[in-house]
Design an enzyme around this catalytic site. Structure first.
Site: not given
Length: 427
Positions: A83, A162, A169, A184, A188
């Protein structure tokens, strides 16, 4: 179950919330029993008062459990993931996935869309005709069995909590809270049930967290929270002071991805890619050496894997005979106004200007023009002469004002430093 009022009162006073409190919060977010005002109040209290490590881990777990959990490692014990926190010209996922798969390392990545100054992997993949990105657990496993790679967006309800928290947010000025950011990302990312994940945390002007100390804190939080929830994890902090690679723009970045897989990738982009490949395979106890990765590219296996995977995921086979990824037609050269050294690049502003030109999504629902692009020629720390080409932009039509603002993103001075590309490793 504790009422929202009591939970908000305690968090406002700085008290730590129990696991039961956080489970009730996430349940209320999902079923609507917590109003937008109450959820917004929690987010603001979390920003001001903070969340400790246990609270962050519990919130992440409850958000993850609010939807589908794939647990891919039950079927593929060595499945890996990566990620990135996002940047300008960051197409590493597109290279890393097929490269690892070509080395017999299975990969599953859920991608996202870009917003603001960054591009999204899902948007880039949409430039490939026919490619489907709607992944289910069953199809992801089928793709991994066939090609070693599954890359796309989840069709089911992955971390639905989320979705609501993120949207609130965005409108309550609570996006930059590190615990909320980590929850967050991880809710996921870990819902796929990966065996190991490496995080590419960007720092510098084009990053969401330009400050190195803040990037380091987020990296540690991501690694520690992942480990607490059963996934092996590490992080690499990398520089985002200038575009990564040479091209920015959706079609252009897919073109550059193919160049990289064919052995023509720029050094900085390949260095980050190789580093992350080695990092995640080391976590799994089956480390790949640099020569293994370079061999997969030199032999053509990585390029072939990209094509095999894309066709298996629905891409038109005929398109691959001569991939067509056109750039926007109006080409403008950005020249150095004086001689000196390229001392700074307003990287975030470059990304925003490309978005303003139509090449990005400044608001959800915006349509992207994949041909809007920037080709970066001069690099930080390089000596340049007056009139030398710094970059080239590709627009849909002439726009003098926009061109001038692009030019102002490049600062020429008497001296300049080359930023360290791989800043730090955290495990």
């Amino acid at each position: 179950m504790t009422s929202p009022y009591d939970i908000l009162t305690r968090k406002r006073s700085g008290s730590s919330l129990s696991d039961e409190d956080l489970a009730g919060l996430v349940a209320g977010v999902c079923d609507g029993t917590w109003s937008d005002a109450q959820v917004g109040a929690f987010l603001m209290a979390a920003v001001i008062r903070g969340l400790d490590g246990r609270e962050t881990q519990t919130l992440t777990r409850e958000m993850m459990l609010s939807g589908d959990c794939w647990q891919l490692r039950d079927e593929v014990p060595t499945v890996a993931d990566k990620h990135s926190t996002g940047g300008v010209g960051d197409k590493v996922s597109l290279i890393l996935g097929p490269l690892l798969a070509a080395c017999d390392q299975p990969v599953a990545m859920l991608t996202g869309r870009g917003l603001g100054h960054t591009g999204g992997t899902a948007d880039k993949l949409e430039t490939i005709p026919g490619l489907r990105q709607d992944l289910s657990r069953e199809w992801a496993l089928e793709l991994i069995e066939k090609t070693g790679l599954a890359l796309g967006m989840a069709t089911g309800e992955v971390a639905p909590a989320d979705r609501r928290l993120y949207s609130l947010r965005d409108v309550t000025a609570t996006v930059d809270s590190l615990p909320l950011m980590a929850a967050s990302i991880l809710s996921k990312k870990l819902a796929t049930g990966t065996a190991a994940v490496t995080f590419d945390v960007k720092t510098g002007d084009g990053a969401f967290l330009p400050d190195m100390d803040e990037g380091r804190k987020l990296a540690r939080l991501l690694v520690e929270t992942s480990a607490g929830l059963g996934a092996k994890a590490s992080a690499v902090i990398t520089d985002m002071s200038q575009p990564l690679g040479r091209w920015v723009g959706h079609a252009a970045e897919v073109r550059e991805t193919l160049d990289c897989l064919e052995g023509g990738g720029p050094a900085d982009l390949m260095e980050v890619t190789y580093t992350l490949c080695q990092e995640v395979t080391s976590l799994l106890g089956r480390p790949l050496g640099r020569t293994d990765l370079e061999s997969a590219i030199a032999s053509g296996r990585a390029r072939e894997k990209f094509q095999t995977w894309a066709i298996a995921q629905g891409a038109e086979a005929a398109w691959w005979v001569r991939p067509d990824l056109p750039l926007a037609p109006h080409e403008v050269i950005l020249e150095a106004p004086s001689s000196g050294v390229l001392a700074a690049v307003a990287n975030r502003r470059l990304g925003l200007l490309l978005g303003e030109a139509g090449g990005g999504r400044l608001r959800p629902g915006d349509t992207i023009d994949p041909g809007i692009s920037l080709h970066s020629k001069a690099r930080l720390g390089e000596a340049v002469e007056a009139g030398q080409e710094l970059a080239r932009i590709y627009l849909r039509k002439p726009d003098e004002s926009l061109t001038q603002r692009f030019s102002s993103c490049f600062k020429i001075d008497e001296t300049g430093q080359v930023p360290e590309l791989i800043r730090e490793r955290i495990s």
